[in-house]
Design a protein around this motif. Structure first.
Motif, PDB file in Angstrom:
ATOM      1  N   ASP C 276       0.801  -1.263  -0.117  1.00 14.62           N
ATOM      2  CA  ASP C 276      -0.029  -0.127  -0.039  1.00 14.62           C
ATOM      3  C   ASP C 276       0.826   1.288   0.084  1.00 14.62           C
ATOM      4  OD1 ASP C 276      -2.113  -1.417  -0.165  1.00 14.62           O
ATOM      5  OD2 ASP C 276      -2.546  -1.696   2.210  1.00 14.62           O
ATOM      6  N   TYR C 277       2.039   1.049   0.313  1.00 17.10           N
ATOM      7  CA  TYR C 277       2.831   2.278   0.435  1.00 17.10           C
ATOM      8  C   TYR C 277       3.513   2.549  -1.109  1.00 17.10           C
ATOM      9  CZ  TYR C 277       2.434   1.166   4.989  1.00 17.10           C
ATOM     10  OH  TYR C 277       2.020   0.835   6.386  1.00 17.10           O
ATOM     11  N   GLN C 278       3.226   1.730  -1.778  1.00 17.58           N
ATOM     12  CA  GLN C 278       3.932   2.067  -3.389  1.00 17.58           C
ATOM     13  C   GLN C 278       3.642   3.206  -3.832  1.00 17.58           C
ATOM     14  OE1 GLN C 278       4.172  -1.699  -5.081  1.00 17.58           O
ATOM     15  NE2 GLN C 278       4.942  -0.951  -6.925  1.00 17.58           N
ATOM     16  N   ALA C 279       4.582   3.944  -4.489  1.00 19.25           N
ATOM     17  CA  ALA C 279       4.460   5.371  -5.037  1.00 19.25           C
ATOM     18  C   ALA C 279       4.439   5.508  -6.485  1.00 19.25           C
ATOM     19  CB  ALA C 279       5.662   6.050  -4.839  1.00 19.25           C
ATOM     20  N   LYS C 280       4.813   4.157  -7.094  1.00 22.02           N
ATOM     21  CA  LYS C 280       4.762   4.232  -8.531  1.00 22.02           C
ATOM     22  C   LYS C 280       5.000   2.634  -8.938  1.00 22.02           C
ATOM     23  CE  LYS C 280       7.851   4.341 -11.836  1.00 22.02           C
ATOM     24  NZ  LYS C 280       8.262   4.842 -13.011  1.00 22.02           N
ATOM     25  N   LEU C 281       4.733   2.315 -10.229  1.00 23.41           N
ATOM     26  CA  LEU C 281       4.504   1.166 -10.841  1.00 23.41           C
ATOM     27  C   LEU C 281       5.850   0.831 -11.721  1.00 23.41           C
ATOM     28  CD1 LEU C 281       0.926   0.363 -11.299  1.00 23.41           C
ATOM     29  CD2 LEU C 281       2.492  -0.520  -9.553  1.00 23.41           C
ATOM     30  N   THR C 282       6.845   0.041 -11.822  1.00 21.75           N
ATOM     31  CA  THR C 282       7.865   0.020 -12.587  1.00 21.75           C
ATOM     32  C   THR C 282       7.443  -0.702 -13.962  1.00 21.75           C
ATOM     33  OG1 THR C 282       9.341  -0.091 -10.589  1.00 21.75           O
ATOM     34  CG2 THR C 282      10.355  -0.779 -12.639  1.00 21.75           C
ATOM     35  N   LEU C 283       7.670  -0.155 -14.867  1.00 23.48           N
ATOM     36  CA  LEU C 283       7.534  -0.764 -16.097  1.00 23.48           C
ATOM     37  C   LEU C 283       8.503  -1.772 -16.657  1.00 23.48           C
ATOM     38  CD1 LEU C 283       5.859   0.004 -18.828  1.00 23.48           C
ATOM     39  CD2 LEU C 283       7.698   1.149 -19.719  1.00 23.48           C
ATOM     40  N   MET C 284       8.023  -2.923 -16.876  1.00 27.95           N
ATOM     41  CA  MET C 284       8.997  -3.771 -17.367  1.00 27.95           C
ATOM     42  C   MET C 284       8.905  -3.698 -19.018  1.00 27.95           C
ATOM     43  SD  MET C 284      10.344  -6.188 -15.549  1.00 27.95           S
ATOM     44  CE  MET C 284      11.209  -4.854 -14.570  1.00 27.95           C
ATOM     45  N   SER C 285      10.034  -3.649 -19.761  1.00 31.13           N
ATOM     46  CA  SER C 285       9.775  -3.370 -21.367  1.00 31.13           C
ATOM     47  C   SER C 285       8.865  -4.640 -22.014  1.00 31.13           C
ATOM     48  CB  SER C 285      11.128  -3.605 -22.080  1.00 31.13           C
ATOM     49  OG  SER C 285      10.860  -3.618 -23.246  1.00 31.13           O
ATOM     50  N   GLU C 286       8.133  -3.936 -23.019  1.00 26.44           N
ATOM     51  CA  GLU C 286       7.122  -4.610 -23.558  1.00 26.44           C
ATOM     52  C   GLU C 286       7.637  -5.862 -24.353  1.00 26.44           C
ATOM     53  OE1 GLU C 286       3.247  -3.646 -25.834  1.00 26.44           O
ATOM     54  OE2 GLU C 286       4.968  -2.174 -26.026  1.00 26.44           O
ATOM     55  N   SER C 287       9.260  -5.759 -24.820  1.00 22.00           N
ATOM     56  CA  SER C 287       9.892  -6.564 -25.533  1.00 22.00           C
ATOM     57  C   SER C 287       9.737  -8.008 -24.771  1.00 22.00           C
ATOM     58  CB  SER C 287      11.494  -6.384 -25.755  1.00 22.00           C
ATOM     59  OG  SER C 287      11.807  -6.091 -24.354  1.00 22.00           O
ATOM     60  N   LEU C 288       9.573  -8.110 -23.386  1.00 22.96           N
ATOM     61  CA  LEU C 288       9.451  -9.384 -22.607  1.00 22.96           C
ATOM     62  C   LEU C 288       8.575 -10.342 -23.389  1.00 22.96           C
ATOM     63  CD1 LEU C 288       9.876  -7.992 -19.127  1.00 22.96           C
ATOM     64  CD2 LEU C 288      11.477  -9.613 -20.336  1.00 22.96           C
ATOM     65  N   ARG C 289       7.435  -9.738 -23.857  1.00 23.49           N
ATOM     66  CA  ARG C 289       6.449 -10.265 -24.368  1.00 23.49           C
ATOM     67  C   ARG C 289       6.744 -11.235 -25.784  1.00 23.49           C
ATOM     68  NH1 ARG C 289       1.231  -7.745 -25.583  1.00 23.49           N
ATOM     69  NH2 ARG C 289       1.814  -5.763 -25.947  1.00 23.49           N
ATOM     70  N   ASN C 290       8.207 -10.988 -26.395  1.00 19.48           N
ATOM     71  CA  ASN C 290       8.453 -11.788 -27.491  1.00 19.48           C
ATOM     72  C   ASN C 290       8.659 -13.087 -27.051  1.00 19.48           C
ATOM     73  OD1 ASN C 290       8.392  -9.782 -29.735  1.00 19.48           O
ATOM     74  ND2 ASN C 290      10.047  -8.734 -28.615  1.00 19.48           N
ATOM     75  N   ASP C 291       9.232 -13.422 -25.594  1.00 17.72           N
ATOM     76  CA  ASP C 291       9.557 -14.780 -25.229  1.00 17.72           C
ATOM     77  C   ASP C 291       8.899 -14.928 -24.098  1.00 17.72           C
ATOM     78  OD1 ASP C 291      12.116 -15.579 -27.157  1.00 17.72           O
ATOM     79  OD2 ASP C 291      12.778 -13.596 -26.719  1.00 17.72           O
ATOM     80  N   GLY C 292       7.971 -14.293 -23.626  1.00 17.57           N
ATOM     81  CA  GLY C 292       7.261 -14.802 -22.515  1.00 17.57           C
ATOM     82  C   GLY C 292       6.078 -15.305 -22.756  1.00 17.57           C
ATOM     83  N   ARG C 293       5.520 -16.092 -22.066  1.00 13.99           N
ATOM     84  CA  ARG C 293       3.943 -16.506 -22.119  1.00 13.99           C
ATOM     85  C   ARG C 293       3.220 -15.998 -21.088  1.00 13.99           C
ATOM     86  NH1 ARG C 293       3.832 -22.724 -23.785  1.00 13.99           N
ATOM     87  NH2 ARG C 293       1.582 -22.108 -24.671  1.00 13.99           N
ATOM     88  N   ILE C 294       2.091 -15.677 -21.467  1.00 19.43           N
ATOM     89  CA  ILE C 294       1.508 -14.989 -20.266  1.00 19.43           C
ATOM     90  C   ILE C 294      -0.135 -16.177 -19.779  1.00 19.43           C
ATOM     91  CG2 ILE C 294      -0.442 -13.277 -19.738  1.00 19.43           C
ATOM     92  CD1 ILE C 294       1.257 -11.441 -21.631  1.00 19.43           C
ATOM     93  N   TRP C 295       0.147 -16.172 -18.819  1.00 16.32           N
ATOM     94  CA  TRP C 295      -1.123 -17.429 -18.304  1.00 16.32           C
ATOM     95  C   TRP C 295      -1.629 -16.968 -16.758  1.00 16.32           C
ATOM     96  CZ3 TRP C 295      -0.281 -20.892 -14.246  1.00 16.32           C
ATOM     97  CH2 TRP C 295       1.172 -21.018 -13.962  1.00 16.32           C
ATOM     98  N   VAL C 296      -2.836 -17.492 -16.789  1.00 18.29           N
ATOM     99  CA  VAL C 296      -3.394 -17.606 -15.203  1.00 18.29           C
ATOM    100  C   VAL C 296      -3.705 -19.114 -14.995  1.00 18.29           C
ATOM    101  CG1 VAL C 296      -4.068 -15.208 -15.171  1.00 18.29           C
ATOM    102  CG2 VAL C 296      -5.624 -16.922 -16.129  1.00 18.29           C
ATOM    103  N   PRO C 297      -4.049 -19.563 -13.764  1.00 19.93           N
ATOM    104  CA  PRO C 297      -4.391 -20.685 -13.671  1.00 19.93           C
ATOM    105  C   PRO C 297      -5.795 -21.083 -14.102  1.00 19.93           C
ATOM    106  CG  PRO C 297      -3.690 -19.935 -11.434  1.00 19.93           C
ATOM    107  CD  PRO C 297      -3.573 -18.719 -12.635  1.00 19.93           C
ATOM    108  N   LYS C 298      -6.229 -22.160 -14.441  1.00 16.28           N
ATOM    109  CA  LYS C 298      -7.652 -22.433 -15.034  1.00 16.28           C
ATOM    110  C   LYS C 298      -8.480 -22.371 -13.839  1.00 16.28           C
ATOM    111  CE  LYS C 298      -6.651 -24.875 -19.283  1.00 16.28           C
ATOM    112  NZ  LYS C 298      -6.641 -26.225 -20.034  1.00 16.28           N
ATOM    113  N   LYS C 299      -7.929 -22.788 -12.809  1.00 12.14           N
ATOM    114  CA  LYS C 299      -8.943 -22.795 -11.676  1.00 12.14           C
ATOM    115  C   LYS C 299      -9.005 -21.547 -10.820  1.00 12.14           C
ATOM    116  CE  LYS C 299      -8.159 -25.556  -7.997  1.00 12.14           C
ATOM    117  NZ  LYS C 299      -7.153 -26.718  -7.367  1.00 12.14           N
ATOM    118  N   LYS C 300     -10.225 -21.157 -10.456  1.00 11.21           N
ATOM    119  CA  LYS C 300     -10.228 -19.935  -9.825  1.00 11.21           C
ATOM    120  C   LYS C 300      -9.548 -20.001  -8.619  1.00 11.21           C
ATOM    121  CE  LYS C 300     -14.638 -17.650 -11.286  1.00 11.21           C
ATOM    122  NZ  LYS C 300     -15.855 -17.139 -10.886  1.00 11.21           N
ATOM    123  N   GLY C 301      -8.873 -18.796  -7.965  1.00 10.96           N
ATOM    124  CA  GLY C 301      -8.215 -18.658  -6.648  1.00 10.96           C
ATOM    125  C   GLY C 301      -7.190 -19.698  -6.503  1.00 10.96           C
TER     126      GLY C 301
END
Lengths: 224, 245, 638
Positions: C276-301
């Motif tokens: 809650d004390y965070q003052a800003k969000l750090t950007l990670m270069s978009e180029s990461l998406r060239n090699d990273g795969r985005i996912w979430v679990p199929k099961k909720k929570g």
């Protein structure tokens, strides 16, 4: 050219160059001293050569100038650097960012200077300006510097001072050697590492070399 | 976690400062160092005290706004990182942290932990640029630059102008800052034209402004958030010698 | 509507800029030295403009709130800068760059502006290279390019991950040079608090000296705002903490129109909020998406450690929903998809507000070495901040407010609707339509500052060569200074209990929840109501310690937050008005059956330009229809 002398880097270059010159002198000095281990005759001939050879005789005043330049400019630079931070930090931790020797070159230099005075008065002055015994080697009469040195190194506290001087000098050169090359611009990422290794090696050789000779005579004296 | 913070407080440039000790409760290891200071400030405001002034902006280690001499080291205990990148996970409950502003004659304190770094700008004004007017530039690819030189030039150019080098230096020398600019431009054909004047004038300016001279301790390189190499100072020295001899 | 004359010249699109340059009036060299120009903001746009204007002979006064121009937020742009050099021989051209920007902006930008920037972009690369910007090179010694932001050509020039820093420092060095020549006077540590109008013309600004607290008057024949974007309205964003809208807002309240305020680009790959004390969000270069795969679990929570979740229980939702582009789907689509998954309860991390970006497969396929050489510094940064090692477990990311396409309305000369007041770079609305193409921000800033404004400003100043110095004792300065003083006094005298930051956080949350990635009528109306309530509370209970006559960071923040309340209202109003989805603006009411953004060209093919009509009054909307000669708006398909 006037820009050179006016600028801080110019002054540093003079300190560095004179330092390297003095460094070369120390290597010669050590080489001559090593004759002490070879015996009385060798050392006396070497000393005789150093004190009478016209080339060496002309270099001697240049050496003096080297010392004066090195000391004068170091004192001046240090004096100027003292004024750059009127309010000191409360807590300073430079142990991770630099070597102890690099931060204390002036103190080391100052102690070496004190040692130098003792040393000069005890050796160079005695050798040149006081009556000491003569000895004949290979048909030529020359001063018996060997005996003079041996008698000095028989005094334990003198050896302590001498060894301390050698170790201080080692630390001073350890930083000074690669620092000088950095200052005169003869360094880069690769050569800095090389100069550092060479500097480490030579500074250990110099500190150990001078110390061993003194200790050799002290031990010889104690045993006999 | 609970911390004891010894922080330099100074009302303005003309007043005398002093250390004030704060006992901070409830800081968390998940905070960044600056967030910890934010948190301290919110508690100070809550108590009706004046918050501590400190500089920060991008908070990702690139703008160079943040400074702080923390427990004896520029930008804190991590080498090659800026204060805004320092995390509280590097500290533990009960630690005492001394926080000081940059200190040197050329960087006077303005308030609390904020110093005036405009001396850097004055050094750059002495020649830290290529005199290329807008519109006069040739087609970019007409000036090939060996890749190795371009990479080295970039490394030098990565300077964020934070002033850590001056603070880390026992002589308060700005040599690494000057070297980063001189070296960046000396490595590029575009910058060679004015290389001589640049080295000479920037050094003269720094001397005049009260920065110290370099004794090659190397502390600046370790504390520089971008790890700019001492090799660039060697190049600066070469450039200076070429310019003056 | 006379004020909204775009001054776009007639003629074929490709020749408009040349025609315009040939037609507009110039000021001769001797007369330029009699003219003063104020440039507020010293980022890539401001610094390049200030130095270029000074080179021409104008007397420039440059202002920044930082201690040095070099810290302006352009410094943080990572990826690169576009230009249509076609060095790669891959079929790029000015027209293709133009089209990509138009398409990226979802056909909500003016053709003539975009075409001009695309045309000028090539000179920018020449200029920055000449200034000593160490762009990446190939072994041949020639400049290297990379592909960026979902386009089919490699046209992005870069300097490792610090292109913005290097471009800014290049422009800054030009500024420094003009300072050394006495042609630019720098006023650092100044907040611009008002613009001064004399006879309807911008003739100066009121600033606060952030060190002494002194309120100062500065006069000039023209005023240029290069004050950046306002993404910090969300409190947590990828922007610098000090970025703000106050200068632009002051101009708006003095009569400069504001266009498309609700168009905000949300960046998909930021680090999630950790506490809650965070003052800003750090950007990670978009180029990461060239090699990273985005996912979430199929099961909720699913609270298992990501490495314990077997392959078949992972939902690679971008690959599933957008098979053609997969993990490289455009910024807005991938941002929205992440939000949708998290809102549906599939989010990961302590807060449930993040998704995984997994490099496991790339490391297995290409080897750790290759991944390390590409992203080593980003992985290090990630580990430093989160304590997790992305080589052995997936990163966690979440979208964050990033770039504001909206801004001050400008004509083809980059002049706002106030005579003599210009707006360049991110502070204007000109080029990016409803969404900005990657590596387009630095491009526009440099185009505006180096090559457009220095030419077009002459057209206006030609009338001023006999005016003489503008006196600062004019009644208009008097009044503006008084208003500023009153506002500051009011802020300090509230003397309530809550900190400025606590208000900013709450304001940010309202904006993020109701005027963020996804908007709908009900939410926006609720947001407006909550904003109003919070604003009232702010003016009753904010605590600004200290005085006006000293360095007072809380007071600086308070001014910005007070303005954000007003801007927030305008943003919500604008979003409410635009009942279509376009670019980064997603209205839930306007989507295709499978949840894609649905543009409604028939009704909304216009620029929403807003006029200030008075405190507490509704902002007045002017619709500037968009006409397309060369591009045909079409559906985005990914």
């Amino acid at each position: 050219m006037s820009n050179f002398f006016k600028a801080s880097i110019g002054r540093k270059v003079l300190v560095g160059l004179s330092g390297l010159f003095l460094f070369s002198f120390i290597l010669v000095h050590l080489t001559v001293n090593l004759f002490l281990l070879a015996g009385q005759e060798s050392y006396n001939i070497a000393t005789h050569f150093m004190t009478t050879n016209p080339v060496i005789q002309t270099i001697e005043p240049i050496l003096a100038v080297g010392f004066i330049l090195h000391i004068a400019y170091s004192v001046w630079l240090t004096f100027l650097n003292q004024k750059t931070r009127p309010q000191k930090f409360l807590k300073v931790d430079q142990s991770k960012s630099s070597t102890w020797a690099s931060r204390n070159m002036f103190v080391l230099g100052g102690l070496i200077f004190v040692f130098l005075i003792i040393h000069i008065s005890n050796f160079w002055y005695k050798l040149n300006f006081t009556e000491i015994g003569y000895i004949e080697h290979g048909g030529e009469m020359m001063k018996d510097a060997y005996t003079m040195v041996a008698s000095s190194f028989a005094i334990w506290w003198y050896v302590v001072i001498y060894v301390a001087g050698a170790v201080l000098l080692g630390f001073h050169l350890n930083h000074g050697f690669q620092s000088a090359f950095q200052t005169i611009g003869l360094s880069n990422e690769i050569w800095r590492k090389r100069w550092t290794v060479i500097g480490n090696f030579l500074s250990i050789v110099i500190a150990a070399g001078f110390s061993i000779i003194a200790l050799y005579f002290l031990i010889k004296h104690l045993i006999s | 976690m609970n911390l004891t913070l010894k922080i330099w407080r100074q009302k303005n440039a003309n007043s005398k400062g002093a250390f004030v000790t704060y006992n901070l409760e409830g800081a968390s290891q998940e905070m960044s160092f600056l967030e910890m200071l934010d948190y301290l400030n919110s508690t100070l405001i809550g108590k009706g005290e004046e918050p501590i002034a400190f500089e920060h902006d991008c908070r990702e280690g690139i703008c160079g706004s943040c400074s702080l001499y923390i427990n004896g080291r520029a930008h804190g205990q991590d080498s090659k990182s800026a204060t805004c990148e320092l995390r509280m996970s590097r500290y533990k409950d009960g630690d005492t942290i001394v926080i000081e502003p940059w200190r040197s004659k050329a960087f006077p304190v303005i308030k609390d932990l904020i110093v005036d770094r405009s001396a850097f700008e004055k050094i750059l004004e002495a020649g830290g640029f290529i005199s290329a007017n807008t519109g006069a530039a040739p087609e970019a690819n007409s000036i090939p630059v060996p890749r190795e030189h371009a990479d080295k030039s970039f490394d030098a150019a990565s300077c964020i102008g934070c002033g850590a080098c001056v603070s880390a230096c026992k002589n308060a020398s700005a040599q690494l800052f000057i070297a980063s600019k001189v070296s960046q431009l000396a490595l590029l054909p575009q910058g060679r034209v004015e290389a001589k004047l640049r080295a000479r004038n920037m050094i003269a300016k720094a001397d005049e402004l009260g920065f110290g001279s370099c004794t090659n301790t190397g502390a600046c390189e370790i504390e520089c958030p971008k790890g700019i190499s001492l090799a660039h100072i060697a190049r600066l020295n070469r450039e200076f010698l070429k310019a003056t001899l | 509507m006379n004020k909204l004359n775009t001054k776009i010249p007639d003629g074929p699109l490709a020749e408009k800029w040349t025609i315009h340059k040939n037609r507009i009036r110039l000021v001769n060299a001797a007369n330029k030295t009699k003219l003063d120009i104020i440039v507020v903001g010293t980022g890539l746009a401001g610094a390049s403009a200030a130095s270029s204007l000074a080179e021409l002979g104008y007397n420039v006064k440059a202002f920044c709130f930082q201690d040095s121009p070099r810290r302006a937020h352009s410094v943080a742009a990572q990826g690169g800068i576009n230009a249509a050099k076609n060095y790669k021989n891959d079929g790029d051209s000015i027209d293709r760059l133009f089209y990509d920007i138009m398409k990226g902006g979802d056909f909500r930008a003016r053709e003539a502006f975009v075409r001009r920037s695309a045309e000028v972009s090539n000179f920018v690369i020449d200029q920055l290279t000449a200034a000593g910007v160490p762009f990446a090179r190939e072994y041949s010694g020639y400049l290297d390019n990379r592909s960026f932001g979902g386009v089919q050509v490699s046209r992005t020039f870069y300097a490792k991950g610090a292109t913005g820093q290097q471009c800014l420092l290049g422009a800054y060095s030009g500024l420094i040079r003009q300072m050394s020549l006495g042609k630019v006077t720098l006023y650092s540590r100044r907040d611009m608090l008002d613009v001064v109008l004399i006879d309807g013309k911008a003739r100066g600004i009121i600033t606060r000296n952030l060190v002494s607290g002194e309120i100062e008057r500065h006069s000039a024949h023209a005023v240029v705002l290069a004050t950046g974007g306002y993404g910090t309205i969300y409190y947590l964003s990828t922007l610098a903490v000090g970025s703000n809208a106050s200068a632009a807002w002051a101009a708006y309240k003095k009569g400069a129109f504001f266009s498309n305020p609700s168009f905000v680009q949300i960046h998909p790959t930021s680090l999630p909020q950790l506490n809650d004390y965070q003052a800003k969000l750090t950007l990670m270069s978009e180029s990461l998406r060239n090699d990273g795969r985005i996912w979430v679990p199929k099961k909720k929570g699913d609270k298992r450690h990501p490495n314990e979740i077997p392959e078949e229980e992972r939902d690679y939702y971008l690959e599933r929903m957008y098979p053609a582009y997969g993990n490289l789907a455009p910024r807005d689509i991938s941002s929205r998809a992440a939000k949708e998954r998290c809102d549906a309860g599939y989010g990961v991390g302590k807060t449930g507000l993040s998704v995984y970006l997994d490099f496991k497969d790339s490391i297995a396929k290409k080897g750790k070495k290759v991944i390390e050489s590409k992203y080593g510094n980003l992985f290090e940064l990630y580990e430093k901040i989160t304590g997790d090692n992305p080589y052995v477990e997936p990163m966690r990311i979440y979208p964050a407010g990033h770039y504001t396409m909206g801004g001050l309305w400008v004509d083809y000369n980059l002049m706002t609707s106030i005579d003599g007041l210009y707006s360049i770079g991110e502070s204007n609305f000109s080029d990016h339509g409803a969404n900005r193409l990657g590596a387009g921000s630095l491009m526009q800033c440099a185009c505006d500052g180096y090559f457009v404004l220095p030419v077009t400003i002459g057209d206006y100043l030609a009338d001023d060569i006999k005016t003489g110095k503008i006196p600062t004792d004019h009644a208009a300065f008097e009044e503006a200074e008084k208003n500023v003083n009153d506002k500051l006094t009011r802020l300090i005298s509230v003397n309530g209990k809550q900190t400025v930051t606590s208000f900013h956080k709450r304001l940010g949350k309202i904006m993020w929840d109701y005027c963020g990635m996804v908007r709908n009528e009900e939410g926006l109306k609720k947001g407006l109501k909550l904003l109003e309530e919070l604003k009232e509370e702010f003016w009753k209970d904010v605590k600004v310690p200290g005085t006006m006559d000293e360095l007072n960071q809380e007071l600086e923040k308070a001014v910005k937050v007070a303005d954000f309340f007003e801007l927030g209202r305008l943003m919500c109003q604008d979003a409410l008005n635009r009942k279509e989805s376009c670019g980064a603006h997603f209205r839930e009411e306007s989507q295709t059956p499978n949840g894609e953004a649905q543009r409604i060209d028939k009704e909304y093919s216009y620029i929403s330009t807003w006029e200030f009509t008075g405190e507490e009054k509704d902002h007045k909307l002017h619709k500037e229809p968009l006409e397309f000669e060369c591009v045909k708006p079409k559906e985005r398909t990914y």
